[in-house]
Design a protein around this motif. Structure first.
Motif, PDB file in Angstrom:
ATOM      1  N   LEU A   1       0.817  -1.203   0.000  1.00  0.00           N
ATOM      2  CA  LEU A   1       0.000   0.000   0.000  1.00  0.00           C
ATOM      3  C   LEU A   1       0.854   1.256   0.000  1.00  0.00           C
TER       4      LEU A   1
ATOM      5  N   LEU B   1     -12.381  -1.008  -3.783  1.00  0.00           N
ATOM      6  CA  LEU B   1     -12.006  -1.934  -2.731  1.00  0.00           C
ATOM      7  C   LEU B   1     -13.249  -2.453  -2.006  1.00  0.00           C
TER       8      LEU B   1
ATOM      9  N   GLN C   1     -11.468  -3.356   3.163  1.00  0.00           N
ATOM     10  CA  GLN C   1     -10.245  -2.837   2.549  1.00  0.00           C
ATOM     11  C   GLN C   1     -10.268  -1.318   2.459  1.00  0.00           C
ATOM     12  N   SER C   2     -11.431  -0.752   2.181  1.00  0.00           N
ATOM     13  CA  SER C   2     -11.512   0.705   2.069  1.00  0.00           C
ATOM     14  C   SER C   2     -11.172   1.368   3.398  1.00  0.00           C
TER      15      SER C   2
ATOM     16  N   THR D   1      -7.298   0.853   4.065  1.00  0.00           N
ATOM     17  CA  THR D   1      -6.504   1.646   3.131  1.00  0.00           C
ATOM     18  C   THR D   1      -6.630   3.135   3.426  1.00  0.00           C
TER      19      THR D   1
ATOM     20  N   ARG E   1      -3.943   9.359  -4.787  1.00  0.00           N
ATOM     21  CA  ARG E   1      -3.787   8.159  -3.952  1.00  0.00           C
ATOM     22  C   ARG E   1      -5.041   7.297  -4.013  1.00  0.00           C
TER      23      ARG E   1
ATOM     24  N   ARG F   1      -5.524   5.162  -7.200  1.00  0.00           N
ATOM     25  CA  ARG F   1      -4.769   3.918  -7.328  1.00  0.00           C
ATOM     26  C   ARG F   1      -5.608   2.688  -6.974  1.00  0.00           C
ATOM     27  N   TYR F   2      -6.707   2.897  -6.279  1.00  0.00           N
ATOM     28  CA  TYR F   2      -7.522   1.780  -5.821  1.00  0.00           C
ATOM     29  C   TYR F   2      -8.895   1.748  -6.477  1.00  0.00           C
ATOM     30  N   GLN F   3      -9.181   2.709  -7.337  1.00  0.00           N
ATOM     31  CA  GLN F   3     -10.491   2.798  -7.967  1.00  0.00           C
ATOM     32  C   GLN F   3     -10.313   3.000  -9.469  1.00  0.00           C
TER      33      GLN F   3
END
Length: 371
Positions: free
Chosen positions: A12, A52, A56-57, A60, A244, A247-249
Motif C-alpha cells: 500500500l 475496494l 479494505q476501504s 486503506t 492516492r 490507485r484503488y479505484q
C-alpha cells in the motif's frame, strides 16, 4: 473478516508513493460543456466501477490515503477536529479496530451519509470517506453542511473535546460546529475538501450517475458548498490525495478514478450552477423563504445597502466574497424575525463582489461592484 494491516502495508505504501509522484496539475475538463451535459460527461468519465471491499476501504484509508506522522508516530487524524490517533497495534491486528479504540478513537466518516444514498458501491468510494473522531462522526450523523452562526452554535468540536460555549476568537476557526439538528459546519481549513467530496458524490451517484443520491439533500447545501470550494480552493495536497485514491479505484474505461472537482476548480460551478447560462456569470437565485434586493447604488463608492426579506423567522448568515472566492465580510449573522432587514456594505476594495445570504436551507445571491 479483517484485512491484516502489516501483511498489506508495504504494498500500500509503495502504491501511495507512486501516486504522489504522479500528481496531476490543475486543468479544465470538458471545456465548453455546462449543466446537464457536463454532469453526464463527468459521471461517464469518472464514476468508478472497480473499488475496494468495505473492509479494505477502511484499512486503506487509514494506512495510506490519510496516513499522518506526528511526534515520531504514524497514525491518522480526524477530518473535523484534527484529533490524532497513533497506530500501536501488533503485526496481526486490524488497523480499523486499532484506531477505533473501543469507540473513543476514529471511525470512517461518510461525508455523504449512508441514509442519503451512500450505499452499495458508493459506500466504499474513498473520495468521500475520511477519518473522523467517532463521537463527532455520530454527532454530525446525516446533517447537511452549512454555516452555523457562532452565537447560535449548540456544540463545538476540537481535538478530543466538545463544548457548548463559544471558543475564543483567536482559535475559533479550528473548531467544527453543530447547529442543533439542523446542520454541521466543518473547521475552516477543510471546508473546501468537504465541498469537493460532496460535489463528487452527487456527480457520480446522483441523477447523472446511479441515481441513488438524495437530490433534495444536495440542493439544500450546494450554494454554501460552492462558497467553501472557492474560499478554500484545492491545493497540491488535495490533488495528491485524489491520486492516492485513484490507485484503488478504476473507471469503466479502466482508468484511475480521480476526483475531477479537485483537478478542475471551475467544474463545480459549470456543472451545478450554470444550467442554461453558458456566459460564466453566476445567476441570481430566488426563494420563497428569502430575498436579497438592492436598496442602494450599484456600482457604489464607500458604501451601499441591500435589503434582506424573510417570509418567516430564520437563522440567517450573509457573507461577501471577492473575485477570487475569498470571504471578506460577514455583515449579518444570527436569528432574525420575518420582514425586511437592511444589510450595509462598506469598507470594500475596488472590484466585483458576490453577496450570498443563507436562511432555512435556501440561499440567494447578488453581485455588487465597489468603485
Amino acid at each position: 473478516m479483517p484485512v491484516r494491516f502489516v501483511a498489506v502495508l508495504g504494498g500500500l505504501l509503495a502504491l501511495a508513493a507512486s501516486a504522489h509522484a504522479q500528481t496531476s496539475p490543475p486543468q479544465t475538463l470538458f471545456p465548453g460543456l455546462h449543466g446537464a451535459a457536463l454532469r453526464q460527461a463527468v459521471a461517464a468519465a469518472y464514476r468508478p466501477t472497480v473499488l475496494l471491499s468495505l473492509e479494505q476501504s477502511k484499512d486503506t484509508m487509514y494506512a495510506v490515503i490519510d496516513r499522518a506522522h506526528r511526534g515520531g508516530q504514524d497514525g491518522a487524524s480526524c477530518l473535523y477536529t484534527d484529533y490524532f490517533v497513533a497506530f500501536d497495534c501488533n503485526p496481526n491486528c486490524d488497523i480499523s479496530q486499532d484506531v477505533y479504540n473501543n469507540g473513543s478513537g476514529l471511525s470512517q466518516e461518510h461525508v455523504w451519509p449512508r441514509s442519503k444514498g451512500a450505499t452499495g458501491t458508493a459506500e466504499r468510494d474513498l473520495h468521500h470517506l475520511f477519518p473522523s473522531r467517532n463521537a463527532v462522526n455520530n454527532a454530525r450523523s446525516d446533517l447537511p453542511f452549512g454555516e452555523s452562526p457562532d452565537a447560535s452554535t449548540s456544540a463545538w468540536y476540537y481535538l478530543d473535546g466538545q463544548q457548548a460555549g463559544m471558543p475564543p476568537e483567536a482559535t475559533r476557526d479550528l473548531w467544527s460546529e453543530r447547529l442543533g439538528g439542523a446542520l454541521f459546519e466543518p473547521r475552516e481549513v477543510y471546508k473546501g475538501d468537504v465541498a469537493r467530496a460532496v460535489f463528487y458524490f452527487f456527480a457520480m451517484y446522483g441523477p447523472s450517475g446511479t441515481n441513488q443520491a438524495d437530490t433534495a439533500f444536495f440542493n439544500a447545501q450546494k450554494d454554501v458548498l460552492l462558497a467553501w470550494h472557492r474560499q478554500d480552493p484545492a491545493e497540491e495536497a488535495d490533488r495528491a490525495r485524489s491520486d492516492r485514491v485513484a490507485r484503488y479505484q478504476r473507471t469503466a474505461a479502466s482508468q484511475p478514478g480521480i476526483n475531477p472537482f479537485v483537478v478542475d476548480s471551475s467544474l463545480a460551478f459549470r456543472a451545478f450552477f450554470q444550467e442554461g447560462t453558458p456566459t460564466g456569470m453566476e445567476p441570481v437565485a430566488s426563494s420563497e423563504a428569502i430575498r436579497l434586493d438592492l436598496a442602494g447604488p450599484n456600482p457604489f463608492r464607500g458604501q451601499t445597502t441591500l435589503a434582506l426579506t424573510l417570509s418567516r423567522p430564520a437563522v440567517v448568515r450573509v457573507e461577501v466574497f471577492d473575485a477570487l472566492g475569498r470571504r471578506v465580510q460577514v455583515p449579518l449573522a444570527g436569528p432574525l424575525p420575518a420582514g425586511r432587514h437592511p444589510v450595509a456594505l462598506r469598507g470594500l476594495a475596488r472590484g466585483p463582489f458576490l453577496v450570498r445570504a443563507w436562511a432555512d436551507g435556501a440561499a440567494v445571491t447578488r453581485t455588487v461592484t465597489a468603485q
